[in-house]
Scaffold this motif. Structure first.
Motif, short mmCIF file in Angstrom:
data_model
loop_
_atom_site.label_atom_id
_atom_site.label_comp_id
_atom_site.label_asym_id
_atom_site.label_seq_id
_atom_site.Cartn_x
_atom_site.Cartn_y
_atom_site.Cartn_z
N TYR A 38 0.88 -0.89 0.70
CA TYR A 38 -0.24 0.27 0.21
C TYR A 38 1.14 1.09 0.23
O TYR A 38 2.02 0.94 0.14
CB TYR A 38 -0.56 0.10 1.11
CG TYR A 38 -0.46 0.31 2.66
CD1 TYR A 38 -0.16 1.44 2.77
CD2 TYR A 38 -0.03 -1.26 3.71
CE1 TYR A 38 0.89 1.57 4.02
CE2 TYR A 38 -0.10 -0.85 4.64
CZ TYR A 38 1.22 -0.01 5.44
OH TYR A 38 1.56 0.18 5.88
N ARG A 39 0.04 2.43 -0.42
CA ARG A 39 1.38 3.79 0.00
C ARG A 39 -0.04 5.09 -0.22
O ARG A 39 -1.20 4.80 -0.21
CB ARG A 39 1.39 4.73 -1.07
CG ARG A 39 3.05 3.25 -2.04
CD ARG A 39 3.14 3.83 -3.20
NE ARG A 39 2.92 5.29 -3.55
CZ ARG A 39 3.45 5.93 -3.99
NH1 ARG A 39 4.02 5.58 -5.89
NH2 ARG A 39 4.07 7.48 -5.06
N VAL A 40 0.03 4.99 0.69
CA VAL A 40 -0.59 6.43 1.74
C VAL A 40 0.11 7.46 2.13
O VAL A 40 1.11 7.16 1.84
CB VAL A 40 -1.53 6.46 2.71
CG1 VAL A 40 -2.02 4.58 2.33
CG2 VAL A 40 -0.91 5.65 4.65
N ARG A 41 0.02 8.41 2.41
CA ARG A 41 0.31 10.07 2.76
C ARG A 41 0.94 9.13 4.21
O ARG A 41 0.63 8.94 5.17
CB ARG A 41 -0.80 10.94 3.29
CG ARG A 41 0.29 12.52 3.61
CD ARG A 41 -1.03 13.46 4.10
NE ARG A 41 -2.12 13.27 4.83
CZ ARG A 41 -2.22 13.34 6.57
NH1 ARG A 41 -0.97 14.50 6.46
NH2 ARG A 41 -3.16 13.04 6.99
N LEU A 42 1.94 9.49 4.07
CA LEU A 42 3.45 9.83 5.01
C LEU A 42 3.52 7.98 5.93
O LEU A 42 4.44 7.50 6.82
CB LEU A 42 2.95 10.06 6.16
CG LEU A 42 3.09 11.95 6.30
CD1 LEU A 42 2.76 12.42 7.83
CD2 LEU A 42 4.16 12.49 5.54
N ASP A 43 3.14 7.04 4.53
CA ASP A 43 3.12 5.65 4.50
C ASP A 43 3.10 5.01 3.77
O ASP A 43 2.83 4.90 3.46
CB ASP A 43 2.61 4.88 5.76
CG ASP A 43 2.60 3.53 6.82
OD1 ASP A 43 4.24 3.60 6.04
OD2 ASP A 43 1.37 3.27 7.20
N SER A 44 4.18 4.01 3.41
CA SER A 44 4.43 3.27 2.28
C SER A 44 4.75 1.87 2.62
O SER A 44 5.98 1.46 3.53
CB SER A 44 5.21 3.92 1.16
OG SER A 44 5.13 3.18 0.04
N ARG A 45 4.19 0.84 1.83
CA ARG A 45 4.50 -0.63 2.86
C ARG A 45 4.64 -1.26 0.55
O ARG A 45 3.17 -1.79 0.22
CB ARG A 45 3.71 -0.96 2.87
CG ARG A 45 4.06 -1.15 4.86
CD ARG A 45 5.06 -1.07 5.22
NE ARG A 45 5.75 -2.82 5.50
CZ ARG A 45 4.91 -2.83 6.52
NH1 ARG A 45 4.57 -3.21 6.84
NH2 ARG A 45 5.64 -4.87 6.81
#
Length: 411
Positions: free
Chosen positions: A87-94
């Motif tokens: 996943y990729r969201v604001r301020l966080d990515s895996r």
């Protein structure tokens, strides 16, 4: 290796969906809550021949839903998130080099399209929960259609929703398209939910007191955990203060809203062993794409808070108003995800004929300046150059373009 996948209603439509996307580059899937579309569909598409090793990007309206959808799909594959599914969201990515399914939030999709208008490594774009009709979702679909028509004819676009106006979205997707767009429908899976109405005793009584009283009644009358819908963080904190005395070895109070830390959000949705019960105090973040284990009771205050642009002042402001019937149905359905449940509605049943069927799309209420700036980056001088489910309001567009020119942001 895939772990055991319990059967879900959308499974019956997967062969037809695969065939539709093999024959057409656009498709619509209508699937009510509980059908399993969010987690089953991307996994089913992984081995499609037309995907040819490219990735699937799925749009989720909310960060928490994006993260949890990715985690659940990864668990079905017996993997950690960040391998096949990320996943990729604001301020966080895996994500990693082997990631084939990427669940993203709306602003991330806009950036992906702006950075790489061809979406060269992407084989399929999935717009999940499109009925929420956020401004970024409408913009993302308009840019994706422009990308498909001008740069990537083989890009697949799949629009999924629980309460979609299928006729309108089909009309949009079939414009300038060579042939009919397949439209599929799946049945949902939900347990029966009893609706009980608890209108306020006095009009001048604070909302938070009515909600706290309804929660206490629900804990007395019913088993299981309780999900409470409130319009905003301020109301959540007030209700939390009123319910401090119910905290015990068996009852936990858990706020749930977008600005909480990841750990606090996880605590609110994590399952608890019996006989522990949770009272989850949530904003509309919990309406869709999220199952909170153990919840079989919903308390709905019937209000939501939205951002609305005031053309007179040139400013946006938060407005609290009655939820739509569609949103109320989504909230009620949260009580029937895993077993039969109960929904307490804090309004008169007779008020419902006067409630709006659906919430107004954000594109009709929002400040048009950010949208017009994104379109300028895309190379479009006016929104009318693209196709929209609802055209951006002309007065708002004129005001936005005048502002951007005055600031020197566009020429």
């Amino acid at each position: 290796m895939r772990s055991f996948m319990p059967p879900l209603p959308v499974d019956a439509q997967l062969p037809e969906l695969l065939a539709a996307l093999s024959a057409s580059t656009r498709c619509v899937l209508e699937a009510p809550p509980g059908a399993g579309k969010t987690t089953r569909v991307p996994l089913a598409l992984l081995e499609a021949e037309w995907l040819a090793g490219r990735s699937i990007v799925m749009l989720e309206p909310r960060r928490m839903a994006a993260r949890n959808a990715a985690r659940y799909m990864a668990s079905l594959l017996g993997e950690d998130v960040g391998r096949t599914v990320g996943y990729r969201v604001r301020l966080d990515s895996r994500v990693g080099p082997a990631t084939r399914i990427v669940v993203v939030t709306e602003g991330i999709l806009t950036r992906m399209l702006q950075d790489d208008p061809e979406l060269s490594g992407v084989g399929c774009l999935i717009f999940d929960e499109f009925h929420e009709r956020s401004l970024h979702a409408d913009l993302g679909l308009a840019l994706a259609l422009d990308c498909q028509e001008g740069l990537r004819e083989t890009l697949r676009i799949l629009v999924m929703s629980a309460t979609l106006d299928a006729a309108s979205i089909l009309a949009l997707l079939e414009r300038n398209f060579s042939g009919p767009v397949p439209s599929l429908r799946s049945e949902g899976r939900a347990w029966p939910v009893e609706t009980r109405y608890l209108p306020p005793a006095r009009a001048d009584r604070p909302l938070e007191r009515d909600v706290a009283e309804a929660v206490r009644r629900a804990l007395r009358e019913e088993t299981g955990s309780v999900l409470v819908f409130l319009p905003g963080v301020g109301e959540i904190r007030k209700v939390e203060a009123l319910l401090q005395d119910i905290r015990s070895d068996t009852v936990r109070l858990c706020p749930l809203y977008g600005d909480l830390s990841l750990a606090e959000q996880d605590a609110a949705i994590a399952p608890l062993p019996s006989p522990l019960r949770k009272v989850v105090l949530a904003t509309s973040i919990a309406e869709t794409s999220l199952t909170i284990e153990g919840v079989r009771v919903v308390v709905d205050a019937g209000l939501s808070r939205t951002l609305r642009f005031d053309a007179g002042s040139g400013m946006s402001r938060l407005v609290t108003g009655r939820v739509s019937l569609a949103a109320a149905a989504q909230r009620r359905g949260r009580a029937g995800r895993t077993e039969a449940g109960v929904c307490y509605r804090l309004w008169h049943e007779g008020e419902e004929p006067g409630m709006a069927a659906h919430a107004r799309p954000e594109i009709l209420e929002a400040d048009m300046a950010p949208l017009c700036l994104e379109l300028a980056v895309w190379g479009v001088a006016h929104p009318s150059a693209l196709r929209w489910l609802d055209e951006p309001p002309e007065e708002g567009v004129r005001q936005a373009l005048a502002l951007l020119r005055g600031l020197g942001a566009v020429d």
